[in-house]
Design an enzyme around this catalytic site. Sequence first.
Site, short mmCIF file in Angstrom:
data_model
loop_
_atom_site.label_atom_id
_atom_site.label_comp_id
_atom_site.label_asym_id
_atom_site.label_seq_id
_atom_site.Cartn_x
_atom_site.Cartn_y
_atom_site.Cartn_z
N LYS A 1 -0.97 2.24 2.99
CA LYS A 1 -1.48 0.88 3.19
C LYS A 1 -1.18 0.39 4.60
O LYS A 1 -2.05 -0.13 5.31
CB LYS A 1 -0.86 -0.07 2.17
CG LYS A 1 -1.14 -1.55 2.44
CD LYS A 1 -0.20 -2.45 1.67
CE LYS A 1 -0.25 -3.86 2.20
NZ LYS A 1 0.73 -4.76 1.56
N LYS B 1 5.32 -5.46 12.32
CA LYS B 1 5.49 -4.60 11.15
C LYS B 1 4.50 -3.43 11.19
O LYS B 1 4.87 -2.28 10.92
CB LYS B 1 5.27 -5.42 9.87
CG LYS B 1 5.27 -4.62 8.56
CD LYS B 1 6.62 -4.01 8.25
CE LYS B 1 6.60 -3.19 6.96
NZ LYS B 1 6.49 -4.01 5.75
N THR C 1 3.04 -7.78 3.61
CA THR C 1 2.54 -7.02 4.76
C THR C 1 1.03 -7.00 4.68
O THR C 1 0.46 -6.38 3.77
CB THR C 1 3.10 -5.60 4.77
OG1 THR C 1 4.53 -5.66 4.92
CG2 THR C 1 2.52 -4.80 5.92
#
Length: 295
Positions: free
Chosen positions: A246, A171, A96
Amino acid sequence: MARIAFIGLGNMGGPMAQNLLKAGHDVLGYDISLDAVSKLVSAGGTSSGKPGAAAAEAEIVITMLPSGNEVRETYLGPDGIIENATPGALLIDSSTIDVETAREVAAAAEAKGLPMVDAPVSGGVGGAQGGTLTFMVGGSDEAFVKARPVLEAMGKTIVHAGGPGNGQAAKICNNMILGISMIAVSESFVLAEKLGLDAQKLFDISSKSSGQCWSMTSYCPVPGPVPTSPANRDYQAGFTAHMMLKDLKLSQEAAKAAGARTPLGAGATAIYEHYVGTGEGGRDFSGIVRFLRGE
């Protein structure tokens, strides 16, 4: 069955690679952790050299790395994957990372004649272990068709989100929703406690009313209503608060670059930053409820 190099055998990558072994693939593994590599070897995999050397031996290369910096280095360096991959090898990055890096790496791969997809996942460690992950895939139609069979060995839902970088975009947007909704659900349970409303009663009502959402019904942040949620095991992480932070930071970087207003996303980022700053980054992200209680 394919010969696959899997780079990054951590909490997610390790079980994903093992599921490829179970599907009959020949898996070469690399990680900076020798223990992680040993687990793959014990499951029937093979220890490989560094990423470039592993790529030179494989038909397919899959990476699961911590951030865009590691992805750039692993793919674009002189000893990296793109420079050393066998002609026509399929590249799959399940890290990611930021959209910009994903698109830069995909362009470099295309210039070398290497089909590539960005394929970040949703489902956490449990999904990686059970082979039930959701893959959000960015790349050309041709690259997606090639990638789909191998992704199906690791996941249950495979969605083509569009061109290069769109898997990362999906995502980031999904996890911004998740971070915001987990805070909203947690705040509601904290308020219910203060008002003398039983948590189970709130769950019974909201899980079947307009407050219903995944953070409520599948991952309830208080013990009791959803027995499988981390709240029932002292918030042992399925998806850590550090990883949520994050992803929220990535959402805010993307929002700034795109000129999109995301005030709730910004607020969720700030709250998780405070929570992680208390030393709870390794706990499950649903443990944010304890921070909101003042614990």
